[in-house]
Each structure stands twice: as C-alpha cells, then as structure tokens.
Design an enzyme around this catalytic site. Structure first.
Site, short mmCIF file in Angstrom:
data_model
loop_
_atom_site.label_atom_id
_atom_site.label_comp_id
_atom_site.label_asym_id
_atom_site.label_seq_id
_atom_site.Cartn_x
_atom_site.Cartn_y
_atom_site.Cartn_z
N ASP A 66 54.51 -43.55 -3.45
CA ASP A 66 54.06 -44.84 -3.99
C ASP A 66 53.17 -44.80 -5.22
O ASP A 66 53.00 -45.83 -5.87
CB ASP A 66 53.39 -45.66 -2.88
CG ASP A 66 53.62 -47.15 -3.06
OD1 ASP A 66 54.48 -47.52 -3.87
OD2 ASP A 66 52.92 -47.94 -2.42
N HIS B 93 46.11 -45.18 -4.03
CA HIS B 93 46.88 -45.66 -5.19
C HIS B 93 46.77 -47.17 -5.39
O HIS B 93 47.33 -47.70 -6.36
CB HIS B 93 48.35 -45.22 -5.07
CG HIS B 93 49.02 -45.69 -3.81
ND1 HIS B 93 48.95 -44.98 -2.64
CD2 HIS B 93 49.75 -46.79 -3.55
CE1 HIS B 93 49.62 -45.63 -1.70
NE2 HIS B 93 50.11 -46.73 -2.22
#
Length: 973
Positions: free
Chosen positions: A110, A379
């Site tokens: 991701d 993230h």
C-alpha cells in the site's frame, strides 16, 4: 490505505477474534497478518488465554503467518531509514519474544511508490522475498505484458548481490479481490460487506455485502473467479498465481467470509478438469516457496527505485511528499530526541549501576516514544494522508513520548550531578522552546552523535548583556541579538564544542563586567519593489565568512551570488517564493489533495516587494528577508532567515563554516495554493536532480517529459538530501523534514514547503481528507556549495548534524554551587566519549529490554514450555548498529572499509565481554541466517545467501553502505 483510531480498535479486535475462531474450524484455512500495532492491542487487551494458545498453535502449523512484522506497514517515500528500522525492530522483537517467530516475507502493498532502501532493509532483516504493488500505472502495464513483474532486486549499488532480494510486483488488480460480478450488481467475494465501526448495524446487515454463494450461483461464481485467475496467470512466468482475498477493512466477520470461500474453493477443485486450475488457501510464504521451487532464472533489477507513483495520466501521487509539513517536522524531531534519549539512558545504566533512577520506569518512558515514532511511519501517518482527527492522535502520542523522554533525560542529568534537588530541571529539545528567565541558569547540552561536534545552540534570553561560561569558568564565545520571534526577547547563540555522546554544562549570567557576549547589530534596508528593479545601477553588498562570500542586491533585497572562497568560484544564485494554483472542483478537471499534486499551470511568483534586515556580529550574520505582495502591504507573506557563521580560532569550524542555514516562515496560505521556494543558479545542470532514498542512498532524477502532468510527475521526495551540479560545482540542500523537490528548469531546484487545499471529491469529503491546513510552517534547510570533492566530504556528516542537533536542557542554579568541583566535572564530561571516523555513523546505541534468548533453540524451548511469561526487562543486552555512510567508489578516502575495535570504541561505557552479530532487527544470529539465493543469469546456481563474517577479538571491518547490528554485553560493575 485508511486508518482511524477509535473504529480501528473495534475493527481490529473483530478481525483477530473471528479469524482465530474460523481458522480453528478448518485445517485448510489460512490467514496473513501484517501490522503488529493492531495485533498487539488485541493480544494485550482483548485475547483470552484460549485464543492465545490457539495463536501459538496456528503459527506452528503455518496457518497463521505474520508478514513484514513491523509495528506498521511504513511509508517508503518520506520516512527516514532509522525510523523504518525502529518500527520493524519494535514489531520483530515482540514476535520473537512472544512466539519465537521471525517474519521472512514482505507485503508492502500500500505505500505510494517503492523506495530502493526497502529491499535492502528487508534483506538485512533476513527476508527471502519482497512484495510491492503501487508503481507507475504505465510501467506496471508494460511489465505485466512482458511478464517482468518478478525480478531479483539489488537495491544497494554497493551491497549489490550480497543483499539482493526476490521481488514480486502485484498486477493491475493489486491487493484486493476483484469486486465485479457479471451476474449480480452487488460486489463480489466480500460477503462480510464494508466495515462500519464503532457503530455496527443492529441487524448485522453491513453495506455492500456480496451475494451469498448458493447452489444456483455457485457455478457462475466459480467461472468468474477462474476467469480472473487465468487472466492474471498470463502475466507471470510460473503457473502459480497469487490471488489475494480481502481488501482494506475486511475479515471483521471471518465466519461469513470463510464459509463462502470454502464452498467456492471446494467446487473449483472438484471440477478442476473442467476449469483447468486448482485452488488452495495459502500464506505469502506458501506462494513464494512454490515460485522458488520452480527453479527459474530471474532478471536482476539495479538500484533504481519506483518513485514517483502515478495511477492515471493526471494522478501523480507527489503531493504527500509535503502534506502536513508540521506533522512531518514533529515526527522527525521526536525521532531525533528518541535517538539521543536511547544512548543517554544506555550510558547511564552502564556507568551508574547504583543510580537512583528506576530503570523499568525509564524503559517505559523510552518505549512510549518508540511506539509513537513507530506508528507515525504508517503509510497514512507521516505522509499527511489522514484526517485531522487521526493526525491529532499521532501528534498526541508523539508529544506524550517526547515529554516522557525529556523528563527522563533531565532526571538523569540531575542524578549524575547530584545537585541540590530544589533547582527545577526542565528540558527542551526545540531550540526556542523555552529560555532563560531567571538571573543565573545553566544549560546542559548533549551531543547525540558519535563525532566531535562544533555548532551553535540558541537560547532565548531577556536582555542583551549576557556572559556564558563553561564548567571551568572559562568564557565561551556567544552572540546575542534581537529575536526573530518577538521584539521583546533576544536570541543567545552559544558556540558549543562537544565530543561524541557527551554533554557539557554552560552557565549563562547577566553581564558581570568581565566578558560580554558579542552583540549582533541590526541594519534595516528600505523595502524594494522587485518588479521595478533597475538592473543598471545594481549595488551589491557582501556577507562574508571563511568559506563563502554571499552577495545581496540592494535594488531588489534578494540574494545575488555565492562565492566559494577556497576555489574562488562564483555561482549566480537567486531565490524566490512561488505558488502553484490548483483546482479543487472535480467537475473542472484534475485536483490536488493530500495524496495528489495536480498543478493546472506554472507556478506564480507571490511577492512584488522585499524588505531586508541584516543583523551582524562577530560570530554570525543573520539576513532577514520579508516578502510582501506589494510595496504598501502591511503584513509579509513569507520570510527567510539566512545565517552565516564565523568560527573563532581554536575551534574546528569546517562543518559550521560551510553551512548556509536558512529558516523559512510560510503560511497561512490561501486556499488551493502550494508554496515552493525556487533556487535558480547559473550551473549548467541539464535539469538533472539528485535526491535521497530515506537518508540512505542517492537516486539520479533526470527530467522526463510526459504528454500530461509533466510538472507533478517530476516531483520527488527529499527526505534528507537533494542536490544539483555541473562539471565543477555542486549545490546541496539538506532538510530536517521531508519535502517534495523538483528541477523544473536548467540550474534550478524547487522545494515544496507547504500546501493548503480543499476539494469536493466524494471520497475525500466523506473521510475529511481535504487538507485545509491553515498553519504557519518553519522548516530549516542547510545549503552547502562547493566542488564535488569538498561537498562529498561534508554532506553526509552535515545531514546527520542537522538531523541530530544537540539536545538542550535548562536548569536553575540553586543558591549554593553544584557539589562537584569544576575539575572533576570536566573529567566526567570527556572521559567517556564515543567517537567513530567521519565515514561511519553510530546508528543505534540502546537497551531494548527484550527478554528473549539470543540462542534460537533455547528461545523456542522456553516458549514451548510456557516459560516466556512476563518478567523483568533485560538491561544487560545493548543493541549497537554501525552504518558506513559512503558508496563504493564515491570518495577516494571515505569509501574505504573501516576497521572498528568495538572494545576500545565502547571503553568509555565499560568493559566489553561479548559481542554477537545479529540480523538488522536483532532476531537472527547472523551465523545461522541463510536466505534463499534466487537463480539469476549472473549467478546461475540456486542456494542460500549466508553471512560468514568472523570477528577477530572484537574487531570488525565495516564495508561501504553496510549496516551492522550487534548485541554487546559489558562486565557488570
């Protein structure tokens, strides 16, 4: 991709509770788990003893597999290598201590783009394969078509095949199950629907639940799944297809998921002749074992990364390199404080075994900051791609950890100086956090780097007439001047020279007739209309130190040129602020948001007038430039404070003299503006830019022209370093937080400093992701100009000197003088210095506190016997990491291997009795670690990569770019 606290706790608890229950019901079922922060919350707070037993069993059976195993799935673009290692080490330490489990595969599906540092770190941590997904859409399409989604990645040019790793890029479907069904308008394969926590629906009907599998649609479901499997099989070289089942926020009701999956898998396998495929539940490890056993020969990828990342022609994910700049700055300051606190505490434990501070409490204080710094590497954390609510959670946790570690460091100083306990000690890591208010105070300054450092610290004081003395009562060079912050206070700059991992104590007193600090005198220049500047009657005035002459143009109040005095080379150099105007209305075209940068035209200059004030003194000159929208504007929009230092005789001023320090004031911006500082030079750079990957290695960034979105697709993350150069001269920028950076013209480099956006994209509005950030940001950048040879020597040490500025703590001197006589104090300060050569960096010196045995067989035995229960932390094991800062061939001297005698390096801390070399996160004995060697054309034989390093009596040779990890044990005192 998306992450918010209160609902995540409820959601994560449901996932682990229901998944463990379902796995126990069917021997064929499997599951992979990634982020330890969520698993640990469940393990510590929710899991019953029975569930804990079941997790142990499932791990032994290989049906539950932890992949990556860090606290979070960290971002790869804007994170610093130290923080990536920290968050991996945190998670791995827990998994090994609790289960004896060591992750061997990654699942980096991701993060928005892939850095070349990551494959190297995962190789050093003992991983056998790496998995990524988000890379440029056009590049992925090309790799997919040519069956090149799998390769052996040599992420580091210097470590090359020694730390290579097999890498799998997910195909265009990425990490989610495809959600379209030809025979139903409901989503496919997501029988538990979409998670809504913390308020689940009363009737148990979640939004978007897939059509349940029944006798009537079973065949159609199977056909849909098989068709997708076959489509994907065509893109890979082996007949094994990785088919990820799930997506963001799935498996919160694992029962309905598994029961439908079972029906489908059984049906396909019963009709495998007809379908031409067989299917089975698998972990990531199962998949990679299957591919490895095929024995194919793989192509090698060099050290090129996959940044930036675009998903469509107008969707360049380069905005997040700058989003939430304040959070990015605080995260880095917290990381730097943690680094200092760890070595400070380690020294205290080793040198003051009888000290009065409770070690267990101290470790908890450090752990609170380890956790906070680890989690913000997520993230959707430091990237600035979270909602304000989640940003506040990160900030709260960081500030709490920072407070704890400041308190710990202050109490250690207190304990070691055994001063009377009535002087309040408080500590400040932000240079201007707090200042000196009372008459007599002292300042304790700790240098967290393992080098001798000469630099200035700043203390806020109440008047101009001040004197500064060291421990022996000798006067210390200092300069005091009016503060930028407020006209009623003053900034005192103190020149400190401190050896590695040591602290000094300075007393600051109002003028006592003997020796005063130098006083910076201010001259204000008339505000200039830069649109009307007369090029003919240009008057230049110089600001000079031993390294540079900087010229300013009095007709514009802007910088004009910099001359590097050693070579007498002059570079024309001007700086201006510009703004990209961006669109926020999806009906009118591409937008900018937290993730995306979508400029609709070139950047526009923001100011027509510049004011100037020059404050000059014997040690420093500060040039204060104020940028106004026009000559009559009341308030300035932007400011730059440029500081140039003069180092007196007898001090090592090499780093300090070559540093042109700039601090900016940017904001509040208008809506849908992205602010940049553009530095234009006459260097013929051919628009080639260099930027770093995570403060570890440099990447070459040639300017690329695209049909669409060329400006945004030529933005890159700068975590610590960026530079431009021509054949003779290099201009380096060093940063203390991440920024987007680009070279949009020959001889130019622009840094995005701030963004303020609003848009009406439904997804962003629903998740409060519009980045209406009205803050003022104050980033710092250091400029270094010189020949390649000179800048090569300076920029790595300077980058770390900016990252790890000295920690400043204050205290009041109580009525009577400190007990220790000056001479004794002087000794205690320097005898224990730890210093490494300038091409090495002491990357970690800490006491992790893990209770696991470093003998693997013993560790597994004690877990099986149930002996691995809560106990006291282990304070005898010291974690040490040493990193070589240079690439092979980068510098004739500094790129050489370095021999380090660990016993003598650490003798100031005590007598070293044993050293064990470990994998990066500490969980493997390096002598027993054997990673899979994948066949390549370069190395046709398959086998194992193992490290056969033997140390001769505590002496290690550290080669270019290596990061070496050791457990060190000292003789107990």
């Amino acid at each position: 991709l998306f992450f918010f606290q209160e609902s995540m706790h409820a959601y994560a608890a449901n996932v682990y509770t229901t998944v463990v229950e379902e796995l126990m019901k069917g021997k064929q079922r499997k599951f992979i788990a990634v982020e330890q922060e969520f698993f640990r919350l469940w393990w510590d707070v929710v899991a019953t003893d029975t569930q804990k037993q079941q997790v142990h069993q499932l791990l032994q059976e290989g049906r539950l597999e932890f992949v990556i195993g860090g606290q979070v799935m960290h971002d790869e673009a804007v994170t610093l290598i130290d923080d990536q290692i920290l968050q991996l080490t945190e998670g791995h330490g827990f998994l090994y201590e609790t289960f004896g489990f060591r992750p061997q595969f990654s699942w980096h599906v991701d993060p928005f783009g892939a850095s070349a540092t990551t494959p190297t770190l995962f190789a050093l941590a003992g991983f056998n394969a790496h998995l990524i997904s988000r890379i440029d859409y056009d590049l992925k399409a090309d790799m997919q078509k040519n069956k090149k989604l799998q390769f052996v990645w040599q992420g580091s040019p210097s470590l090359s095949e020694r730390q290579e790793i097999f890498t799998h890029v997910m195909d265009q479907y990425s990490y989610c199950t495809p959600s379209q069904l030809p025979f139903s308008n409901r989503s496919a394969f997501y029988w538990n629907g979409f998670a809504t926590f913390p308020d689940p629906p009363k009737d148990g009907v979640y939004p978007n639940m897939s059509l349940p599998v029944t006798d009537t649609n079973l065949h159609q479901y199977a056909q849909t799944m098989v068709a997708n499997i076959k489509e994907r099989a065509a893109w890979f070289q082996t007949s094994d297809v990785l088919w990820p089942w799930g997506c963001d926020k799935q498996f919160f009701n694992a029962s309905v998921q598994y029961s439908n999956m079972d029906l489908l898998l059984d049906y396909i396998n019963e009709h495998s002749g007809e379908f031409g495929v067989t299917v089975q539940y698998a972990t990531v490890g199962d998949y990679f074992r299957a591919v490895y056993s095929r024995n194919l020969t793989w192509e090698i990828r060099n050290s090129q990364d996959f940044l930036p990342y675009s998903t469509e022609p107008f969707q360049a994910w380069t905005g997040f390199y700058t989003s939430r700049s304040t959070l990015k700055g605080i995260a880095r300051r917290a990381s730097s404080l943690l680094y200092a606190g760890e070595s400070f505490f380690t020294q205290y434990v080793l040198k003051h075994p009888a000290g009065s501070i409770c070690k267990c409490k101290a470790l908890k204080q450090l752990q609170s900051l380890r956790w906070a710094v680890s989690e913000v590497q997520h993230h959707d954390g430091i990237t600035g791609t979270e909602s304000p609510k989640v940003r506040d959670m990160y900030l709260t946790n960081l500030m709490y950890g920072v407070f704890n570690v400041k308190k710990l460091m202050a109490s250690i100083i207190f304990d070691m100086n055994s001063a009377k306990k009535n002087g309040e000690v408080y500590s400040s890591v932000y240079p201007k956090d707090s200042g000196i208010s009372e008459a007599d105070q002292y300042v304790v300054v700790y240098n967290p780097l393992a080098w001798n450092i000469t630099t200035f610290i700043t203390v806020s004081v109440g008047n101009l007439a001040m004197s500064v003395y060291d421990e022996l009562g000798h006067p210390v060079p200092a300069q005091v001047q009016t503060s930028v912050e407020s006209p009623s206070t003053y900034d005192l700059y103190i020149l400190v020279a401190i050896s590695g991992l040591s602290y000094r104590k300075y007393s600051v007193k109002p003028l006592d007739g003997k020796q005063s600090s130098f006083i910076g005198r201010s001259i204000k220049y008339k505000r200039r209309d830069i649109t009307r500047a007369d090029q003919q009657s240009r008057q230049l005035f110089p600001v000079v130190n031993n390294c540079y002459q900087v010229l300013f143009d009095q007709s514009t109040n802007l910088m004009h040129s910099i001359t590097e005095r050693e070579t007498n080379q002059t570079v024309q150099l001007t700086q201006e602020f510009l703004e990209y105007h961006v669109n926020g209305d999806t009906t009118k075209g591409p937008i900018s948001d937290n993730y995306l940068f979508g400029p609709n035209a070139s950047a526009v200059p923001v100011s027509k007038a510049v004011g100037l004030e020059v404050v000059s003194g014997a040690l420093m000159t500060e040039i204060r430039q104020y940028f106004y929208s026009n000559v009559t504007s009341q308030d300035y929009l932007y400011a730059v404070y440029t500081r140039i230092y003069t180092v007196p005789e007898g001090y090592d001023g090499q780093l300090l003299c070559h540093r042109i320090e700039q601090e900016y004031s940017v904001g509040p911006l208008e809506l849908n503006r992205e602010a940049i500082l553009r530095t234009s030079t006459n260097l013929n750079t051919k628009q080639l830019l260099y930027t770093d990957n995570n403060g570890y290695q440099m990447q070459k960034r040639p300017f690329k022209a695209y049909v669409n979105n060329t400006v945004a697709r030529n933005y890159y993350p700068m975590v610590q370093t960026a530079y431009i150069e021509d054949d003779t001269t290099r201009l380096i920028l060093l940063a203390e937080r991440a920024h987007g950076v680009s070279s949009q013209g020959n001889g130019q480099v622009e840094v995005m400093l701030h963004r303020r956006l609003w848009n009406n994209l439904e997804w962003n509005v629903n998740n409060n992701l519009t980045l209406n950030d009205s803050s003022v940001v104050r980033p710092v950048i250091w400029l270094i100009l010189g020949t390649r040879a000179v800048t090569n020597i300076l920029y790595r040490t300077s980058g770390l000197a900016l990252e790890h500025r000295p920690v400043v703590m204050f205290g009041a001197l109580s009525g009577d003088k400190p007990k220790l006589p000056g001479q004794l104090q002087q000794n205690s300060v320097h005898s224990s210095a730890v210093t490494v050569p300038p091409n090495l960096h002491l990357q970690t010196l800490s006491i992790p506190g893990w209770r696991y045995s470093s003998n693997h067989a013993e560790q597994i035995h004690s877990i099986r016997m149930g002996k691995q229960k809560e106990g006291d932390a282990d304070f005898s094991r010291v974690l040490l990491r040493i990193r070589h800062l240079y690439e092979v061939g980068e510098d004739p001297v500094l790129s050489q291997p370095v021999m380090v005698d660990l016993k003598s390096l650490l003798q100031g801390l005590g007598s070293v009795t044993a050293v064990e070399e470990r994998s990066l996160t500490g969980t493997w004995d390096l002598n027993t670690l054997k990673r899979w060697k994948w066949k390549t054309a370069q190395y046709p034989s398959k086998g194992f990569l193992s490290s056969t390093k033997t140390s001769e009596n505590f002496t290690e040779t550290v080669h270019p770019k290596e990061i070496r990890t050791f457990f060190v044990y000292f003789q107990s005192q």
